[in-house]
Design an enzyme around this catalytic site. Structure first.
Site, PDB file in Angstrom:
ATOM      1  N   ARG A 256       0.800  -1.222   0.000  1.00  7.97           N
ATOM      2  CA  ARG A 256       0.000   0.000   0.000  1.00  7.97           C
ATOM      3  C   ARG A 256       0.836   1.277   0.000  1.00  7.97           C
ATOM      4  O   ARG A 256       0.488   2.236  -0.681  1.00  7.97           O
ATOM      5  CB  ARG A 256      -0.918  -0.011   1.225  1.00  7.97           C
ATOM      6  CG  ARG A 256      -1.985  -1.050   1.066  1.00  7.97           C
ATOM      7  CD  ARG A 256      -2.905  -1.156   2.239  1.00  7.97           C
ATOM      8  NE  ARG A 256      -3.922  -2.149   1.917  1.00  7.97           N
ATOM      9  CZ  ARG A 256      -4.853  -2.559   2.737  1.00  7.97           C
ATOM     10  NH1 ARG A 256      -4.923  -2.077   3.961  1.00  7.97           N
ATOM     11  NH2 ARG A 256      -5.737  -3.441   2.350  1.00  7.97           N
TER      12      ARG A 256
ATOM     13  N   GLU B 233      -7.875  -1.745  16.593  1.00  5.39           N
ATOM     14  CA  GLU B 233      -7.125  -0.680  15.907  1.00  5.39           C
ATOM     15  C   GLU B 233      -6.691   0.406  16.880  1.00  5.39           C
ATOM     16  O   GLU B 233      -5.748   1.158  16.605  1.00  5.39           O
ATOM     17  CB  GLU B 233      -7.988  -0.099  14.777  1.00  5.39           C
ATOM     18  CG  GLU B 233      -7.226   0.808  13.845  1.00  5.39           C
ATOM     19  CD  GLU B 233      -8.019   1.235  12.609  1.00  5.39           C
ATOM     20  OE1 GLU B 233      -8.979   0.536  12.229  1.00  5.39           O
ATOM     21  OE2 GLU B 233      -7.666   2.290  12.032  1.00  5.39           O
TER      22      GLU B 233
HETATM   23  C1  LIG Z   1     -14.024   0.547   4.686  1.00  8.43           C
HETATM   24  C2  LIG Z   1     -13.022  -0.290   5.416  1.00  8.43           C
HETATM   25  C3  LIG Z   1     -12.654  -1.534   4.926  1.00  8.43           C
HETATM   26  C4  LIG Z   1     -11.708  -2.322   5.606  1.00  8.43           C
HETATM   27  N1  LIG Z   1     -11.392  -3.564   5.124  1.00  8.43           N
HETATM   28  C5  LIG Z   1     -10.557  -4.371   5.831  1.00  8.43           C
HETATM   29  C6  LIG Z   1     -10.304  -5.711   5.433  1.00  8.43           C
HETATM   30  O1  LIG Z   1     -10.849  -6.193   4.455  1.00  8.43           O
HETATM   31  N2  LIG Z   1      -9.455  -6.459   6.168  1.00  8.43           N
HETATM   32  C7  LIG Z   1      -8.844  -5.985   7.297  1.00  8.43           C
HETATM   33  O2  LIG Z   1      -8.096  -6.715   7.949  1.00  8.43           O
HETATM   34  N3  LIG Z   1      -9.095  -4.729   7.705  1.00  8.43           N
HETATM   35  C8  LIG Z   1      -9.926  -3.912   7.020  1.00  8.43           C
HETATM   36  N4  LIG Z   1     -10.177  -2.646   7.453  1.00  8.43           N
HETATM   37  C9  LIG Z   1      -9.645  -2.246   8.765  1.00  8.43           C
HETATM   38  C10 LIG Z   1     -10.435  -2.976   9.839  1.00  8.43           C
HETATM   39  O3  LIG Z   1     -11.773  -3.081   9.435  1.00  8.43           O
HETATM   40  C11 LIG Z   1     -10.363  -2.252  11.185  1.00  8.43           C
HETATM   41  O4  LIG Z   1      -9.041  -1.980  11.546  1.00  8.43           O
HETATM   42  C12 LIG Z   1     -10.982  -3.113  12.288  1.00  8.43           C
HETATM   43  O5  LIG Z   1     -12.251  -3.581  11.897  1.00  8.43           O
HETATM   44  C13 LIG Z   1     -11.073  -2.289  13.558  1.00  8.43           C
HETATM   45  O6  LIG Z   1     -11.862  -2.959  14.487  1.00  8.43           O
HETATM   46  P1  LIG Z   1     -12.068  -2.325  15.910  1.00  8.43           P
HETATM   47  O7  LIG Z   1     -13.049  -3.166  16.622  1.00  8.43           O
HETATM   48  O8  LIG Z   1     -10.770  -2.036  16.532  1.00  8.43           O
HETATM   49  O9  LIG Z   1     -12.716  -0.880  15.606  1.00  8.43           O
HETATM   50  P2  LIG Z   1     -14.075  -0.497  14.846  1.00  8.43           P
HETATM   51  O10 LIG Z   1     -14.675  -1.633  14.123  1.00  8.43           O
HETATM   52  O11 LIG Z   1     -13.794   0.746  14.091  1.00  8.43           O
HETATM   53  O12 LIG Z   1     -15.061  -0.184  16.054  1.00  8.43           O
HETATM   54  C14 LIG Z   1     -14.866   0.908  16.906  1.00  8.43           C
HETATM   55  C15 LIG Z   1     -16.178   1.214  17.587  1.00  8.43           C
HETATM   56  O13 LIG Z   1     -15.951   2.179  18.604  1.00  8.43           O
HETATM   57  C16 LIG Z   1     -17.049   3.058  18.657  1.00  8.43           C
HETATM   58  N5  LIG Z   1     -16.612   4.283  19.306  1.00  8.43           N
HETATM   59  C17 LIG Z   1     -15.628   5.136  18.895  1.00  8.43           C
HETATM   60  N6  LIG Z   1     -15.519   6.159  19.774  1.00  8.43           N
HETATM   61  C18 LIG Z   1     -16.433   5.952  20.752  1.00  8.43           C
HETATM   62  C19 LIG Z   1     -16.818   6.668  21.933  1.00  8.43           C
HETATM   63  N7  LIG Z   1     -16.238   7.832  22.274  1.00  8.43           N
HETATM   64  N8  LIG Z   1     -17.813   6.188  22.697  1.00  8.43           N
HETATM   65  C20 LIG Z   1     -18.441   5.026  22.372  1.00  8.43           C
HETATM   66  N9  LIG Z   1     -18.123   4.313  21.266  1.00  8.43           N
HETATM   67  C21 LIG Z   1     -17.136   4.761  20.469  1.00  8.43           C
HETATM   68  C22 LIG Z   1     -17.444   3.228  17.187  1.00  8.43           C
HETATM   69  O14 LIG Z   1     -18.775   3.662  17.038  1.00  8.43           O
HETATM   70  C23 LIG Z   1     -17.223   1.817  16.648  1.00  8.43           C
HETATM   71  O15 LIG Z   1     -18.394   1.042  16.695  1.00  8.43           O
HETATM   72  C24 LIG Z   1     -11.109  -1.841   6.785  1.00  8.43           C
HETATM   73  C25 LIG Z   1     -11.470  -0.583   7.273  1.00  8.43           C
HETATM   74  C26 LIG Z   1     -12.414   0.187   6.607  1.00  8.43           C
HETATM   75  C27 LIG Z   1     -12.786   1.536   7.159  1.00  8.43           C
END
Ligand SMILES: Cc1cc2nc3c(=O)[nH]c(=O)nc-3n(C[C@H](O)[C@H](O)[C@H](O)COP(=O)(O)OP(=O)(O)OC[C@H]3O[C@@H](n4cnc5c(N)ncnc54)[C@H](O)[C@@H]3O)c2cc1C
Length: 565
Positions: A290, A378
């Site tokens: 990337r 993340e």
């Molecule tokens: C469009 C897209 C496509 C992607 N495709 C891929 C892929 O194919 N393969 C891969 O490995 N990775 C992919 N990624 C990256 C990957 O999806 C993310 O890194 C991963 O899903 C993050 O998961 P998470 O649970 O850490 O955070 P997230 O799934 O982002 O969840 C974080 C949550 O925290 C909540 N939140 C944030 N702040 C607050 C607050 N102050 N109070 C309460 N709640 C809060 C949000 O509402 C959200 O629901 C992609 C990312 C995007 C944006």
């Protein structure tokens, strides 16, 4: 508005219900803890996980023999010597187990001859990435975890709950203060362990793949509570985000799975293979990592060889209709409804902010430096170093989420009583219940300005002068935002929500720009035009903290360990 906060006690508070938060909730509940799973959006439907359409990397070896150490080697190479090797190792060691667990929970990974199919993705030495057809990986991950949560007792779900600050007793995190967006009510939560699973910060940028909930809240919450962040300069730009023609109702990064399956040709306006000048000859295959692809597209646009809207061309015309339909059946029809016929035309693509490598420092138990505070997904920095491999982010969310849940439950079981002191929640409650400010900041306009500043000055290609300009602008905007929120604090007061968002976004933006300015070299996703080479003396991780002396910069030693491998 109601000035008396509602109060809730829980063993484990999980902030964020993406893949990391939901896996953590399941693991903590299974370990016997009472869990509150809070999200500013709907449970399991905000953030990145539900939007991810592509693949998840794990050394399953179901198509080609594989071992976690091979995945680990690839992760370290992509991370350009900066991975926190403890976390990278866990991600690779435990990824396959999470994939199998999700399989047993009925996610429906794509299969070939009965075995879980694994695609080859850039930077991986063999086919390693699992997926759910057709472009359904993230939605299926979210749906499966939501289903398991429903079947698991002991998890209280609280959607529409925006956590605005953590509450501390000394350095110990004892809970949080939240705004219930739908009612405007203030909420205090006492927790024996709190997990930040709030995802990344790509909403800081004008062109991004983010949802509105990805403004870096978790980083700001951690900083204000006293927890350090690492590697904040490394924002990953996804090189081939959709640019033109207009595409409605589809993910802007949907071209990546097309490239996995069909290769495709990435070209400049002269029809030349775009990455060839930058050291990678793809010849219709998908081989470029990337950071290299982002660099190549930006440079070709600057050289006047970009597409009409300022990107590159991506073409699948040579693949033919049968191959396109076999690979992406229903998606081809959705594209047709957007007047895109891939057998006859190329699309335009350009880099968009997509993922954040940096974040909260956590150990193998996902515990931070602050007792009672853990992080997952993340929101955690370090595992991917200066550049993340395709598919590693969802694996990271699942693996770190599960670990964080187990550790938080363990801490909660060992902690007799809550140590939450309502007086420590007072400053955040005062903000939530503040009266309307006359002539307050225009938060919508500020949001647009901040995204422009970050895109133009702290984007894929940086210089010291641009970064200094960004820091000045961020400081000015922080002053303009003021100490007290706008809006009247009633039900669905989105102006007030935006004020809290900007408060966090400005802090996260400052952290990114500050460490980016300090790193006078180019490495992975951090490219300095004034320092175009990688410099061995910069094989170190920068750490940022917020304290009495404001935001300060230090160093961590992960890179040395990783380099010694
Ligand atoms: C469009 C897209 C496509 C992607 N495709 C891929 C892929 O194919 N393969 C891969 O490995 N990775 C992919 N990624 C990256 C990957 O999806 C993310 O890194 C991963 O899903 C993050 O998961 P998470 O649970 O850490 O955070 P997230 O799934 O982002 O969840 C974080 C949550 O925290 C909540 N939140 C944030 N702040 C607050 C607050 N102050 N109070 C309460 N709640 C809060 C949000 O509402 C959200 O629901 C992609 C990312 C995007 C944006």
């Amino acid at each position: 508005m109601n000035h008396e906060p509602m109060h809730v006690d829980t063993d484990v508070l999980i902030i964020g219900s993406g893949g990391a938060g939901m896996y953590a909730a399941i693991a903590a509940a299974r370990a016997g803890a009472g869990v509150m799973l809070a999200d500013r959006s709907l449970i399991g439907r905000g953030g990145a996980t539900v939007m991810a359409q592509m693949t998840v990397a794990a050394a399953l070896g179901s198509e080609t023999p594989d071992h976690w150490s091979c995945h680990y080697d690839d992760t370290l190479v992509a991370g350009r010597g900066l991975c926190d090797d403890r976390l990278a190792q866990l991600l690779c060691q435990e990824g396959a187990d999470c994939i199998r667990e999700m399989d047993a929970w009925g996610i429906g990974w794509a299969r070939k001859d009965g075995r879980i199919a694994q695609a080859l993705a850039p930077g991986h030495d063999r086919p390693r990435c699992v997926y759910v057809d057709f472009l359904n990986t993230g939605p299926a991950v979210s749906k499966t975890l939501r289903g398991v949560i429903t079947r698991t007792g002991g998890i209280r779900k609280a959607g529409d709950l925006l956590i605005v600050d953590l509450v501390c007793a000394g350095s110990e995190v004892t809970g949080a203060v939240a705004l219930h967006v739908a009612s405007g009510a203030a909420v205090t939560i006492a927790a024996k362990a709190t997990i930040l699973a709030t995802g990344g910060l790509t909403r800081l940028y004008r062109r991004n793949s983010a949802s509105a909930n990805m403004g870096g809240d978790g980083f700001a919450l951690a900083l204000r509570a006293g927890a350090p962040l690492v590697d904040m300069e490394f924002v990953q730009f996804f090189p081939i985000g959709h640019l033109a023609p207009r595409l409605i109702g589809m993910d802007p990064i949907m071209w990546d799975p097309f490239r996995y399956k069909l290769g495709g040709r990435l070209t400049n306006s002269e029809g030349e293979e775009l990455t060839a000048r930058y050291g990678v000859s793809e010849d219709g295959r998908y081989l470029t990592t990337r950071d290299v692809a982002t660099y190549a597209i930006v440079k070709e646009v600057e050289a006047g060889r970009g597409s009409p809207h300022g990107g590159a061309f991506l073409s699948f015309e040579h693949c033919g209709e049968a191959a396109l339909r076999e690979a992406f059946g229903p998606v081809i029809d959705r594209l047709a409804r957007n007047s895109i016929d891939l057998t006859r035309m190329a699309v335009e693509v350009a880099p968009i902010a997509h993922y954040h490598m940096g974040g909260i420092i956590a150990d193998e138990r996902m515990e931070t430096e602050l007792p009672g505070l853990l992080a997952a997904g993340e929101a955690v920095g370090g595992a991917n170093g200066a550049n993340r491999l395709s598919g590693n982010a969802i694996t990271e969310a699942l693996v770190f989420g599960r670990r964080a849940g187990v550790s938080a439950a363990r801490r909660a079981m060992q902690t007799r009583a809550h140590t939450f002191d309502p007086r420590a929640a007072r400053p955040a409650l005062d903000l939530l219940t503040a009266p309307a400010m006359p002539d307050g900041a225009n938060t919508a306009a500020m949001m647009v300005s901040l995204q422009a500043i970050m895109a133009d000055n702290v984007g894929p290609l940086r210089t010291g002068a641009k970064l200094e300009q960004a820091l000045d602008a961020i400081a000015e905007m922080t002053r303009a935002l003021g100490e007290w929120p706008v809006g009247d604090g009633g039900a669905f007061d989105l102006r007030r929500v935006e004020w809290f968002d900007l408060r966090n976004m400005l802090l996260a933006a400052r952290a990114v720009a500050m460490v980016a300015l300090a790193r006078t070299e180019s490495r992975g996703a951090h490219q300095r035009e004034d320092f175009p080479n990688m410099n061995a003396s910069w094989q170190l991780n920068q750490v940022v903290r917020l304290g009495d002396r404001g935001m300060t910069l230090g160093r961590a030693g992960f890179a040395t360990q990783a380099a010694a491998q």
